[in-house]
Design an enzyme around this catalytic site. Sequence first.
Site, PDB file in Angstrom:
ATOM      1  N   ARG A  74       0.865  -1.181   0.000  1.00  0.00           N
ATOM      2  CA  ARG A  74       0.000   0.000   0.000  1.00  0.00           C
ATOM      3  C   ARG A  74       0.897   1.226   0.000  1.00  0.00           C
ATOM      4  O   ARG A  74       1.833   1.320   0.801  1.00  0.00           O
ATOM      5  CB  ARG A  74      -0.872  -0.040   1.253  1.00  0.00           C
ATOM      6  CG  ARG A  74      -1.942   1.009   1.309  1.00  0.00           C
ATOM      7  CD  ARG A  74      -2.662   0.925   2.645  1.00  0.00           C
ATOM      8  NE  ARG A  74      -3.575  -0.202   2.723  1.00  0.00           N
ATOM      9  CZ  ARG A  74      -4.035  -0.700   3.884  1.00  0.00           C
ATOM     10  NH1 ARG A  74      -3.627  -0.188   5.026  1.00  0.00           N
ATOM     11  NH2 ARG A  74      -4.875  -1.701   3.887  1.00  0.00           N
ATOM     12  N   ARG A 143      -1.431   6.702   9.316  1.00  0.00           N
ATOM     13  CA  ARG A 143      -1.431   6.121   7.966  1.00  0.00           C
ATOM     14  C   ARG A 143      -1.635   7.216   6.911  1.00  0.00           C
ATOM     15  O   ARG A 143      -1.574   8.390   7.221  1.00  0.00           O
ATOM     16  CB  ARG A 143      -2.510   5.058   7.905  1.00  0.00           C
ATOM     17  CG  ARG A 143      -2.211   3.922   8.900  1.00  0.00           C
ATOM     18  CD  ARG A 143      -3.111   2.763   8.655  1.00  0.00           C
ATOM     19  NE  ARG A 143      -2.821   1.653   9.539  1.00  0.00           N
ATOM     20  CZ  ARG A 143      -3.462   0.490   9.464  1.00  0.00           C
ATOM     21  NH1 ARG A 143      -4.417   0.321   8.545  1.00  0.00           N
ATOM     22  NH2 ARG A 143      -3.177  -0.488  10.286  1.00  0.00           N
ATOM     23  N   LYS A 206      -3.752   1.497  14.943  1.00  0.00           N
ATOM     24  CA  LYS A 206      -3.662   2.359  13.774  1.00  0.00           C
ATOM     25  C   LYS A 206      -4.227   3.745  14.062  1.00  0.00           C
ATOM     26  O   LYS A 206      -5.033   3.922  14.976  1.00  0.00           O
ATOM     27  CB  LYS A 206      -4.389   1.725  12.589  1.00  0.00           C
ATOM     28  CG  LYS A 206      -5.879   1.521  12.782  1.00  0.00           C
ATOM     29  CD  LYS A 206      -6.443   0.765  11.580  1.00  0.00           C
ATOM     30  CE  LYS A 206      -7.860   0.276  11.832  1.00  0.00           C
ATOM     31  NZ  LYS A 206      -8.302  -0.621  10.761  1.00  0.00           N
ATOM     32  N   LYS A 208      -5.628   7.367  11.958  1.00  0.00           N
ATOM     33  CA  LYS A 208      -6.002   7.873  10.637  1.00  0.00           C
ATOM     34  C   LYS A 208      -6.338   9.352  10.698  1.00  0.00           C
ATOM     35  O   LYS A 208      -7.021   9.786  11.617  1.00  0.00           O
ATOM     36  CB  LYS A 208      -7.211   7.094  10.115  1.00  0.00           C
ATOM     37  CG  LYS A 208      -6.924   5.595   9.966  1.00  0.00           C
ATOM     38  CD  LYS A 208      -8.154   4.834   9.516  1.00  0.00           C
ATOM     39  CE  LYS A 208      -7.810   3.379   9.219  1.00  0.00           C
ATOM     40  NZ  LYS A 208      -8.990   2.632   8.746  1.00  0.00           N
ATOM     41  N   CYS A 427     -14.881  -2.857   0.011  1.00  0.00           N
ATOM     42  CA  CYS A 427     -13.493  -3.163   0.373  1.00  0.00           C
ATOM     43  C   CYS A 427     -13.039  -4.347  -0.480  1.00  0.00           C
ATOM     44  O   CYS A 427     -13.815  -4.954  -1.201  1.00  0.00           O
ATOM     45  CB  CYS A 427     -13.379  -3.466   1.855  1.00  0.00           C
ATOM     46  SG  CYS A 427     -14.194  -4.999   2.303  1.00  0.00           S
ATOM     47  N   CYS A 433      -7.915 -10.631   1.383  1.00  0.00           N
ATOM     48  CA  CYS A 433      -7.874 -10.033   2.715  1.00  0.00           C
ATOM     49  C   CYS A 433      -8.055 -11.104   3.788  1.00  0.00           C
ATOM     50  O   CYS A 433      -9.030 -11.846   3.768  1.00  0.00           O
ATOM     51  CB  CYS A 433      -8.960  -8.977   2.875  1.00  0.00           C
ATOM     52  SG  CYS A 433      -8.923  -8.246   4.522  1.00  0.00           S
ATOM     53  N   CYS A 472     -15.983  -7.452   6.355  1.00  0.00           N
ATOM     54  CA  CYS A 472     -15.855  -7.723   7.786  1.00  0.00           C
ATOM     55  C   CYS A 472     -16.228  -6.449   8.525  1.00  0.00           C
ATOM     56  O   CYS A 472     -16.439  -5.415   7.904  1.00  0.00           O
ATOM     57  CB  CYS A 472     -14.418  -8.151   8.121  1.00  0.00           C
ATOM     58  SG  CYS A 472     -13.268  -6.769   8.319  1.00  0.00           S
ATOM     59  N   CYS A 476     -13.336  -0.886   6.205  1.00  0.00           N
ATOM     60  CA  CYS A 476     -12.489  -0.190   5.240  1.00  0.00           C
ATOM     61  C   CYS A 476     -13.311   0.584   4.211  1.00  0.00           C
ATOM     62  O   CYS A 476     -12.840   1.579   3.678  1.00  0.00           O
ATOM     63  CB  CYS A 476     -11.576  -1.174   4.516  1.00  0.00           C
ATOM     64  SG  CYS A 476     -10.286  -1.822   5.585  1.00  0.00           S
TER      65      CYS A 476
END
Lengths: 560, 601
Positions: A74, A143, A206, A208, A427, A433, A472, A476
């Site tokens: 990514r 990110r 994470k 963002k 996603c 994934c 899931c 995303c």
Amino acid sequence: MVAPATSPLEKIKAASRRLRGTIIESLAEPVTGALHEDDQQLIKFHGTYQQDNRDLREERRLAKLEPAYSFMIRTRLPGGVCTPAQWLVLDSLAGRYGNGSLRLTSRQAFQLHGVIKRELKETIAAMNAALVDSIAACGDVNRNVLASVNMPESPAHAAVQHWAARLSEHLLPRTRAYHEIWLDGEKVAGGEEAEPIYGPTYLPRKFKAAFAMPPVNDVDVFAHDLGFIAIVEDGQLAGFNLTVGGGLGATHGDPATYPRLADLAGFLTPEQLLPVAEAVVTTQRDFGDRGERKHARLKYTIADRGLDWFKAEIARRSGIALQAARPFAFTSTGDRYGWSEGHDGRWHLALHIESGRVADHGDRRLRSGLARIAAIHRGDFRLTPNQNLVIAGVAAADRWRIDALVAGYGLDGHRSARPIRREALACVALPTCPLAMAEAERYLPAVTSALDELMEKHGLGGEPILFRISGCPNGCSRPYLAEIALVGKAPGRYNLHLGGDRMGLRLNQLYRENLDERGFLDALSPLFAAWARDRRENEAFGEFLHRSGLLASTTPPGSA
Amino acid sequence: VASAGAAVQAQAYPLDVARVELLARLVDGLDAPTLQWLSGYAAGLAAAQGGTIRAAPAAEPESAPLATIVHGSQTGNGRRVAEALAAKLAGQGIQARLLRAGEYPLRELARERQLFVVMSTHGDGDPPDDARAFTDYLFGRRAPRLSSLGFAVLALGDSSYPKYCEIGRRIDERLAELGANRLFARVDCDVDFEAGAAQWAARALEILEQARPAPAPARVAMLRPVAVPAPWSRERPFTAELVENQRITIGDGVRDVRHIELSLAGSGLRYEPGDALGVVAENPPQTVESVLRAARLTGGELIERDGERRELAGWLHNGLEITRVTKPLIRKFADRSGSEELAALLRPGNETSLRDFMTRTQLVDLLQRYPVDWDAPALAGTLRQLVPRLYSIASSAKEVGDEVHLTVARLDSGGDDPGRPGAASHFLATRGNAAQVPVYVEPNPRFRLPVDASRDVIMIGPGTGVAPFRGFLQERAATGASGRNWLVFGARHFASDFLYQIEWQRALKRGLLTRLDLAFSRDGGQRAYVQQRIAEAGRELYDWIESGASIYVCGDATRMAPDVHAALVSVIECHGAVPADTARERLDRLGAQGRYLRDVY
């Protein structure tokens, strides 16, 4: 200040010598296409995930072969800005090392899928040679920074993009591990560089950040840990309203986890942005939950301790007192397809790229067509937070050439696609994934057709509706902000969420659980019927559901 | 008695031949406690007879044996022929010694009176590995004059190789050149060797009976006496049930390799890692059809052969060889079709082209490309008997119990040049569960793990050559062998034909496999083969050899085995700091010591 019990990943980070681990040894190990387990965690910080083709797992297991491991890379691409030269390099890497496609993500980044271990370093090195890196594109760090692609509106857009890039740079990890491992950079003695912002174990989870430019909320600014809403006064960027504590991930059946919209914390001027952002990050670094990863995002820190505490902590750390938030208004989250003229007389063409997948399929030769465009284009490309693409900065005289290529390669799907399909997000999900529980991207064409058909049946054909699907509950594709969302639960089974708005300001609600296609169509049918019958003029589906009482108005958990 | 199932040595036994055989049968397979009980039982019987136990009388000085039977064989056929002859001689009270070529004391050759040689040819005209020292000596300058020697040679081979029976022929010629007297003409046998071998053995028996000295007390000297017959044999195979047929490669462009599991339950068949399984296969039905079509025959023609009368189609299905071509077959086609192309292939100097031609040609190709009017009897008469196919066993019975596992590549699949279906590989790959597969065990006593379990082993097996090493590793695990295990494997693609990848990974993880070196020949820029890995690992490999490791090589005989051999020579040359000749000698010595063993085909 660190929580007493720490999750296993905290130990891996701490022992990693600033994200080095044994990645070099793992890459050199010829017996497997996988990395050592700890290294699989660490490479995320370098912008790559180990995955495997889940469609092939069983066949390979029976054949006494390990799973078909490969890597997703990514990019870090603040604001989704990419030059034609960079595009061409990524395109050729996708063909040479990847699975033949590029994926434009909801975080305005490229994803290259299907890169095998022994070609991973070559691929990352080639990307970097084109000045595209993947540092911190995944992992417990800040990110890729989002920025609105709302360019035509105002010259202030360039200033917003500038600050997005500055923030991305400011919050980069300082370790040289990435350069050592992937770019043959000189080894740093000891490998224990100072990480003034992150510290030795980086963030608990994470992180963002996003920049929105009203009236378009294409970045879904309230869905991020850290958000900035540009306030433009007299055509100039006056500053930003700060939002903190948004985040969408949840776990099925665990009420302690939930999607949460960010709180509006106040206004700051551009020069206050970096110190305040840094204070937000270090506060989360010190107070985020390092024991339970499911409870480690900033949203839980703020929900647990309160916004006032958090603001005080920011003020203490940055020495900056936020002003009162300034007025702003969002009208939509979507992209405006087709050509639009910018304030500077240049033209921008927004193309619909379904699920962000740039590949060649039959008449729709998106990858070939975009490579051809990149070869002649003199402006740049903007990846949008809606997985779409803007061919930006085209001189009026050059439009015809772009148009010819767009038509010739089937890139003009936005002209014919039904509204539900044109606005939808999906996603990646299966087969690559590892988190996916159900199909998303591969199911999108079929499921939007089925929904469109149902709408047609109720006389609603062609009505805009914001639909998102996710394999899931991690979100995303930002499903919890859609009017209709399907969140994968098991193969062929989804939770049905309803009632978001079209501006990214309201979370939807779980309406029914664990439905198959027949099940969610049956659940939607009476609601569509009611909407068709009782709606007010131009009333969107999400609004209607709330006004009519078909959805109970509830306060989402964790709201301040 | 060395161990259960091993030889009964009978030089000085006070028993006659028949009783020695009985004794051998009796003790075969018994464990140590039972054997001890048996000795006690016999002692008790002796005591009951009122005798006292005396030391056996010292053996009288042995007169030189009348004859020596030397055999060299890769698959065990030669050994069986030689053993059968020795047993016959013993039955007639004729004293003969039976020796593997590798154990033949070369300096005794000059004193030998009658020598019977059973020798097979492998690969590109090569002797069996453990006969190399014997043939090198015989063909070399140090070979003595042998004017008082009488000899006869039985040459075994496979006419689907160009240098058919080459080694037997050379031995026959060389012995004559050294002045020895040819007792009777050499017999060359193809894979259907039984009739020829029996005829040769009968001649040998006849000659030795004439040469027999005046009747003397029978005395047997069987250095390797008659083994107890296996309950099932090539002639009488056991019908095993197929319990698994799993493809273990992935993808369309990749050769189809099958992991086959067969149940031997109820057969009493036993095998050791290193042994081969003979599979009595049928030819692929579509190949039979193609042959009939190409020959413009119906298949209904009645053909009598070997005393049996059946329709041609039946003969082609399971009686005659149609998936391999032999040199005699090509010669027949050359003669009958008048093809200059075929005739050229058969001329001396064209062996390489002939070999390539034979590997990618089947009967149906000859029929199509060199059309000749065949009648059914002529065609059937041209073909040799269909013989069982041998596969290195890929399991250890200690691990898999009643099962036997094979690793079988389908010849008609994948790669750049997928061929036509092979007989047994097609037969096995297309069987479903519970299918019946006639099999027998072909012992390969030369290809065995070291008796000393603390010895290290280096296993080099690219492609399906890795099969026996799966069995080796299972055996080493089951017996708790303390020696280290090093595997060198090669294939085309890491992702698609890394055979048994998961098993090797597990073996590495638990420390059973000490080291695994991999060479993939079609992945990315550099094409790597096992011999490169051997060269790269030279230092460590040399250390292993120096510390007593055994080296095993399994797989392709034409290219891989010579390349690996050369790589090993280089390793010894480089890391042992010796000249190439010395390195070669050291490797040969390892071979003679049973520490460099090859199962190549």
